[in-house]
Each structure stands twice: as C-alpha cells, then as structure tokens.
Scaffold this active site. Sequence first.
Site, PDB file in Angstrom:
ATOM      1  N   SER A 165       0.792  -5.377  -3.957  1.00 30.59           N
ATOM      2  CA  SER A 165       1.111  -3.954  -4.109  1.00 30.59           C
ATOM      3  C   SER A 165       2.592  -3.646  -3.955  1.00 30.59           C
ATOM      4  O   SER A 165       3.038  -2.567  -4.338  1.00 30.59           O
ATOM      5  CB  SER A 165       0.313  -3.119  -3.100  1.00 30.59           C
ATOM      6  OG  SER A 165       0.745  -3.398  -1.780  1.00 30.59           O
ATOM      7  N   LYS A 205       3.942  -0.516   2.853  1.00 28.95           N
ATOM      8  CA  LYS A 205       4.320   0.340   1.721  1.00 28.95           C
ATOM      9  C   LYS A 205       5.738   0.860   1.957  1.00 28.95           C
ATOM     10  O   LYS A 205       6.364   0.566   2.981  1.00 28.95           O
ATOM     11  CB  LYS A 205       3.369   1.544   1.583  1.00 28.95           C
ATOM     12  CG  LYS A 205       1.883   1.201   1.493  1.00 28.95           C
ATOM     13  CD  LYS A 205       1.493   0.526   0.198  1.00 28.95           C
ATOM     14  CE  LYS A 205       0.000   0.214   0.153  1.00 28.95           C
ATOM     15  NZ  LYS A 205      -0.359  -0.607  -1.032  1.00 28.95           N
TER      16      LYS A 205
END
Length: 285
Positions: free
Chosen positions: A100, A173
């Site tokens: 990701s 993230k």
Amino acid sequence: MTSDSTDLPGERGERRREAPAQDPAGTSMPPSYPPGRPAGHEDAAGTDPRGGAAGRVPRTEESRRGGWFRETVTVMVSALVLSILIKTFLAQAFYIPSGSMQDTLAIGDRVMVNKLAPGPFELDRGDVVVFVDPGGWLGEMPPDNRPAWQQTAIEVLTWVGLLPQDAGHHLIKRIIGLPGDNVVCCSADGQLVINGEPIEEPYLKPGTNPSEMEFDVEVPADRVWLMGDNRSNSEDSRAHLGDPGGGMVPIEQIVGRAFVVLWPADRLTLLSNPEETFADVPEAS
C-alpha cells in the site's frame, strides 16, 4: 706522643657514618624506620609493610573462566535492558507486509520508527506513520500456524526489540490531513486539495491517481486523515468513511513516525518529509 685512644682519620669517618640519624625533634632513630619485619610477614591487605610487593597467588583457570562468564552475563543483560528501553520509549523496527506504500516502501522492508512523534516532536503533513488499527481496517487476521515454541520465541525477541514488529494490529500510511484541515478530492486537474490549496504529490506510485474516489472531509480535533502512496491499492481513510470516526485515525493511536528504511541493505534510505508538497497549504481556519 699520640694517645692510643685517638681515632685515626679513616676511623672517625667510619664512625660518623655509623652514627644514628636524628629526627627533627633531636631524638635518635634507628637506621631503619619503621622497623622491618622478617620476610614473608605481610599486613591484612596482602602487601609487604616494607614497601615491597607481596607475593600474589596466580589466578587459576577456573577463576579466569568465572570472571569471563560474569563479564559476558553483565554485558548481555545490559544490552537487553538498553534494547527494551529504546524500543519502549525511543524507536522500534517494523516489518512492511503489504504494497500500500509502494514505491516509497516495498513488501518486506524493515523501517525504524521514531516513537517521540507524536510527543515531544509534532506530526506534520507528509509524515509516514505507523499506527494501531483503529477498528476493522485489517479485517480478520489469518491464523498463526507456526509451532507454539516458535511463536513464543518470536514474541519474546520482538518484545525486547531484537526482531522487528510484524503487521499484527499495526498499519503504515502517510498523513495528508491534520486536525482542522479540509481535504477534498479532487481539483479540476485531479489533485488533492487541502484548505483550498491543490498539492502535487511526488511520492505517489507512478501511474496512480491521487484518488479514484471523491470525498470532502473536515478532520476533527485530535485525529488525522491518512492515505497510502499506492492509492489504487490502499485501504486507507477513504475506505472507512462510513465507519465510526469517518476514516479519521486518533492521534493517540499513532505509534510513531517512520524515518529510515533499515533493510534490505540495498534499500537503506532516509524517509524525509516532502515539505515542498505542503509548503503553500494554509493553516486550518
């Protein structure tokens, strides 16, 4: 005629040298002071009172081994304590299990996380952070089929900081929106807009768009809006708009800021903040 008791010059010299010494008070002292003891008499400390070094008993092989063992144990215990303190309060290594954050981070990378941010150091837009799953982001974890002894050994080594923390209940993230920010997708040019200012994101994986999903959110106090760099393959804040909290992650659940890729060796690099991306973003009103 000289007297028989008269000393010859040589004799007088010899007798002068044999005369007892005088102390400052004028009293006579013996030629040797303090008086010596017979050889072999040592004091309680094991030294010869006459100033000579007393004979020492050679260290046996057993005593040398015992000293080496004690030193080794001391060093190992000190290293473990130091490792635990560093992992608990300063920095911790984490393992990247997904794509990701490509191409910034690759699957299998080990990153070091600064645990003083948030804390003494503030978080900024653009920081790559590790955080605890706020609820439902990871879904159901697959069962761990490793032998019990192996699971225990890995847990212990991870706890003391000798192994990196695996995915577990953690995610990684990038911070896009801080408390109070208005984050919108997208501008007429397809860019994210923060507080009315479109941003150019050089960290995105080549070929991906800033977002295929439209949104317009206000980040509440004490929370942040997080997105992956591989936007087409990232279950980030956008995917949880309908969840409690609206996809925003509480700052208290952020473990720290990733600042370096440690492993593999050929990917060793600092994770610097792209300050120029957010330089023109105004503060939240």
